[in-house]
Design a protein around this motif. Structure first.
Motif, PDB file in Angstrom:
ATOM      1  N   GLN A  15       0.815  -1.208   0.000  1.00 48.32           N
ATOM      2  CA  GLN A  15       0.000   0.000   0.000  1.00 48.32           C
ATOM      3  C   GLN A  15       0.855   1.268   0.000  1.00 48.32           C
ATOM      4  O   GLN A  15       0.830   2.060   0.915  1.00 48.32           O
ATOM      5  CB  GLN A  15      -0.925  -0.011   1.218  1.00 48.32           C
ATOM      6  CG  GLN A  15      -1.884  -1.170   1.237  1.00 48.32           C
ATOM      7  CD  GLN A  15      -2.787  -1.170   0.028  1.00 48.32           C
ATOM      8  OE1 GLN A  15      -3.515  -0.210  -0.204  1.00 48.32           O
ATOM      9  NE2 GLN A  15      -2.745  -2.229  -0.749  1.00 48.32           N
ATOM     10  N   TYR A  16       1.666   1.449  -1.047  1.00 48.77           N
ATOM     11  CA  TYR A  16       2.461   2.662  -1.202  1.00 48.77           C
ATOM     12  C   TYR A  16       1.749   3.579  -2.172  1.00 48.77           C
ATOM     13  O   TYR A  16       1.249   3.152  -3.204  1.00 48.77           O
ATOM     14  CB  TYR A  16       3.856   2.354  -1.749  1.00 48.77           C
ATOM     15  CG  TYR A  16       4.730   1.616  -0.770  1.00 48.77           C
ATOM     16  CD1 TYR A  16       5.127   2.213   0.414  1.00 48.77           C
ATOM     17  CD2 TYR A  16       5.159   0.324  -1.031  1.00 48.77           C
ATOM     18  CE1 TYR A  16       5.918   1.542   1.315  1.00 48.77           C
ATOM     19  CE2 TYR A  16       5.952  -0.353  -0.139  1.00 48.77           C
ATOM     20  CZ  TYR A  16       6.336   0.254   1.034  1.00 48.77           C
ATOM     21  OH  TYR A  16       7.121  -0.414   1.919  1.00 48.77           O
ATOM     22  N   ASP A  17       1.724   4.850  -1.840  1.00 51.34           N
ATOM     23  CA  ASP A  17       1.048   5.818  -2.699  1.00 51.34           C
ATOM     24  C   ASP A  17       1.982   6.415  -3.742  1.00 51.34           C
ATOM     25  O   ASP A  17       1.573   6.700  -4.849  1.00 51.34           O
ATOM     26  CB  ASP A  17       0.454   6.953  -1.853  1.00 51.34           C
ATOM     27  CG  ASP A  17      -0.635   6.448  -0.916  1.00 51.34           C
ATOM     28  OD1 ASP A  17      -1.347   5.506  -1.299  1.00 51.34           O
ATOM     29  OD2 ASP A  17      -0.745   6.987   0.194  1.00 51.34           O
ATOM     30  N   PHE A  18       3.247   6.618  -3.381  1.00 54.14           N
ATOM     31  CA  PHE A  18       4.166   7.331  -4.251  1.00 54.14           C
ATOM     32  C   PHE A  18       5.441   6.522  -4.449  1.00 54.14           C
ATOM     33  O   PHE A  18       6.467   6.783  -3.823  1.00 54.14           O
ATOM     34  CB  PHE A  18       4.482   8.717  -3.677  1.00 54.14           C
ATOM     35  CG  PHE A  18       3.253   9.556  -3.472  1.00 54.14           C
ATOM     36  CD1 PHE A  18       2.627  10.153  -4.540  1.00 54.14           C
ATOM     37  CD2 PHE A  18       2.725   9.718  -2.201  1.00 54.14           C
ATOM     38  CE1 PHE A  18       1.487  10.914  -4.365  1.00 54.14           C
ATOM     39  CE2 PHE A  18       1.577  10.473  -2.019  1.00 54.14           C
ATOM     40  CZ  PHE A  18       0.954  11.072  -3.093  1.00 54.14           C
ATOM     41  N   TRP A  19       5.373   5.519  -5.328  1.00 57.44           N
ATOM     42  CA  TRP A  19       6.514   4.643  -5.568  1.00 57.44           C
ATOM     43  C   TRP A  19       7.769   5.393  -5.989  1.00 57.44           C
ATOM     44  O   TRP A  19       8.851   5.123  -5.465  1.00 57.44           O
ATOM     45  CB  TRP A  19       6.149   3.594  -6.623  1.00 57.44           C
ATOM     46  CG  TRP A  19       5.295   2.512  -6.071  1.00 57.44           C
ATOM     47  CD1 TRP A  19       3.946   2.388  -6.187  1.00 57.44           C
ATOM     48  CD2 TRP A  19       5.719   1.383  -5.301  1.00 57.44           C
ATOM     49  NE1 TRP A  19       3.508   1.260  -5.544  1.00 57.44           N
ATOM     50  CE2 TRP A  19       4.583   0.624  -4.997  1.00 57.44           C
ATOM     51  CE3 TRP A  19       6.956   0.959  -4.843  1.00 57.44           C
ATOM     52  CZ2 TRP A  19       4.643  -0.540  -4.253  1.00 57.44           C
ATOM     53  CZ3 TRP A  19       7.021  -0.210  -4.104  1.00 57.44           C
ATOM     54  CH2 TRP A  19       5.875  -0.945  -3.815  1.00 57.44           C
ATOM     55  N   PRO A  20       7.713   6.323  -6.935  1.00 56.24           N
ATOM     56  CA  PRO A  20       8.945   6.999  -7.353  1.00 56.24           C
ATOM     57  C   PRO A  20       9.607   7.759  -6.208  1.00 56.24           C
ATOM     58  O   PRO A  20      10.828   7.705  -6.040  1.00 56.24           O
ATOM     59  CB  PRO A  20       8.484   7.955  -8.460  1.00 56.24           C
ATOM     60  CG  PRO A  20       7.236   7.330  -8.995  1.00 56.24           C
ATOM     61  CD  PRO A  20       6.575   6.701  -7.789  1.00 56.24           C
ATOM     62  N   ALA A  21       8.810   8.452  -5.394  1.00 57.89           N
ATOM     63  CA  ALA A  21       9.376   9.202  -4.274  1.00 57.89           C
ATOM     64  C   ALA A  21       9.972   8.255  -3.239  1.00 57.89           C
ATOM     65  O   ALA A  21      11.039   8.529  -2.678  1.00 57.89           O
ATOM     66  CB  ALA A  21       8.301  10.079  -3.631  1.00 57.89           C
ATOM     67  N   LEU A  22       9.321   7.142  -2.980  1.00 54.22           N
ATOM     68  CA  LEU A  22       9.849   6.169  -2.025  1.00 54.22           C
ATOM     69  C   LEU A  22      11.167   5.603  -2.519  1.00 54.22           C
ATOM     70  O   LEU A  22      12.135   5.502  -1.762  1.00 54.22           O
ATOM     71  CB  LEU A  22       8.846   5.045  -1.785  1.00 54.22           C
ATOM     72  CG  LEU A  22       9.330   3.932  -0.856  1.00 54.22           C
ATOM     73  CD1 LEU A  22       9.631   4.463   0.533  1.00 54.22           C
ATOM     74  CD2 LEU A  22       8.312   2.809  -0.794  1.00 54.22           C
ATOM     75  N   GLY A  23      11.232   5.248  -3.795  1.00 54.30           N
ATOM     76  CA  GLY A  23      12.469   4.718  -4.368  1.00 54.30           C
ATOM     77  C   GLY A  23      13.601   5.715  -4.262  1.00 54.30           C
ATOM     78  O   GLY A  23      14.729   5.360  -3.891  1.00 54.30           O
ATOM     79  N   ALA A  25      13.899   8.131  -2.081  1.00 54.33           N
ATOM     80  CA  ALA A  25      14.264   8.270  -0.672  1.00 54.33           C
ATOM     81  C   ALA A  25      15.125   7.095  -0.208  1.00 54.33           C
ATOM     82  O   ALA A  25      16.109   7.283   0.519  1.00 54.33           O
ATOM     83  CB  ALA A  25      13.016   8.384   0.192  1.00 54.33           C
ATOM     84  N   LEU A  26      14.769   5.898  -0.636  1.00 53.47           N
ATOM     85  CA  LEU A  26      15.546   4.716  -0.257  1.00 53.47           C
ATOM     86  C   LEU A  26      16.956   4.778  -0.835  1.00 53.47           C
ATOM     87  O   LEU A  26      17.939   4.480  -0.146  1.00 53.47           O
ATOM     88  CB  LEU A  26      14.850   3.438  -0.715  1.00 53.47           C
ATOM     89  CG  LEU A  26      13.494   3.131  -0.072  1.00 53.47           C
ATOM     90  CD1 LEU A  26      12.878   1.880  -0.690  1.00 53.47           C
ATOM     91  CD2 LEU A  26      13.613   2.994   1.421  1.00 53.47           C
ATOM     92  N   LEU A  27      17.063   5.167  -2.104  1.00 57.93           N
ATOM     93  CA  LEU A  27      18.378   5.282  -2.723  1.00 57.93           C
ATOM     94  C   LEU A  27      19.213   6.388  -2.084  1.00 57.93           C
ATOM     95  O   LEU A  27      20.409   6.217  -1.835  1.00 57.93           O
ATOM     96  CB  LEU A  27      18.244   5.528  -4.228  1.00 57.93           C
ATOM     97  CG  LEU A  27      17.692   4.347  -5.033  1.00 57.93           C
ATOM     98  CD1 LEU A  27      17.421   4.773  -6.469  1.00 57.93           C
ATOM     99  CD2 LEU A  27      18.651   3.174  -4.982  1.00 57.93           C
ATOM    100  N   ALA A  28      18.580   7.521  -1.787  1.00 62.65           N
ATOM    101  CA  ALA A  28      19.298   8.628  -1.143  1.00 62.65           C
ATOM    102  C   ALA A  28      19.770   8.218   0.254  1.00 62.65           C
ATOM    103  O   ALA A  28      20.907   8.501   0.643  1.00 62.65           O
ATOM    104  CB  ALA A  28      18.408   9.866  -1.065  1.00 62.65           C
ATOM    105  N   GLY A  29      18.907   7.544   0.994  1.00 54.32           N
ATOM    106  CA  GLY A  29      19.280   7.093   2.332  1.00 54.32           C
ATOM    107  C   GLY A  29      20.398   6.079   2.305  1.00 54.32           C
ATOM    108  O   GLY A  29      21.305   6.105   3.148  1.00 54.32           O
ATOM    109  N   GLN A  44      12.733  -0.573   6.710  1.00 52.88           N
ATOM    110  CA  GLN A  44      12.237   0.583   7.446  1.00 52.88           C
ATOM    111  C   GLN A  44      10.913   1.118   6.894  1.00 52.88           C
ATOM    112  O   GLN A  44      10.258   1.929   7.534  1.00 52.88           O
ATOM    113  CB  GLN A  44      13.280   1.711   7.431  1.00 52.88           C
ATOM    114  CG  GLN A  44      14.598   1.319   8.028  1.00 52.88           C
ATOM    115  CD  GLN A  44      14.475   0.922   9.486  1.00 52.88           C
ATOM    116  OE1 GLN A  44      13.804   1.600  10.259  1.00 52.88           O
ATOM    117  NE2 GLN A  44      15.113  -0.177   9.859  1.00 52.88           N
ATOM    118  N   PHE A  45      10.546   0.693   5.710  1.00 52.29           N
ATOM    119  CA  PHE A  45       9.363   1.242   5.052  1.00 52.29           C
ATOM    120  C   PHE A  45       8.314   0.174   4.740  1.00 52.29           C
ATOM    121  O   PHE A  45       7.637   0.253   3.737  1.00 52.29           O
ATOM    122  CB  PHE A  45       9.767   1.969   3.761  1.00 52.29           C
ATOM    123  CG  PHE A  45      10.540   3.215   4.022  1.00 52.29           C
ATOM    124  CD1 PHE A  45       9.889   4.412   4.269  1.00 52.29           C
ATOM    125  CD2 PHE A  45      11.929   3.194   4.048  1.00 52.29           C
ATOM    126  CE1 PHE A  45      10.614   5.569   4.523  1.00 52.29           C
ATOM    127  CE2 PHE A  45      12.655   4.345   4.304  1.00 52.29           C
ATOM    128  CZ  PHE A  45      12.001   5.530   4.540  1.00 52.29           C
TER     129      PHE A  45
END
Length: 76
Positions: A15-23, A25-29, A44-45
């Motif tokens: 149930q993710y709303d914004f896949w590109p933003a999550l991806g 964020a994960l790569l940046a982190g 974590q997500f």
């Protein structure tokens, strides 16, 4: 859902709303060292998943239509 009905198997949808933003964020982190690797970042997500089970009452309809499709393909 239709895909689950046709395949005859349950499907899990995170149930993710914004896949590109999550991806991103994960790569940046991961790149900045907040997370050791992508697997750790994904842990974590974790969000709930929607479970979609096949409706067995629909399967015979799809199987019947698939047989018609195959016969038409053979004729052409």
């Amino acid at each position: 859902g239709i895909l689950s009905d046709i395949a005859g198997v349950p499907i899990s949808l995170p149930q993710y709303d914004f896949w590109p933003a999550l991806g991103a964020a994960l790569l940046a982190g991961t790149g900045s060292g907040v997370f050791g690797d992508i697997s750790e970042a994904l842990e974590q997500f974790q969000k709930p998943e929607e479970q979609i089970s096949p409706d067995e009452s629909h399967q015979h309809l799809y199987e019947k239509r698939f047989e018609v499709y195959k016969l038409q393909r053979l004729e052409n």
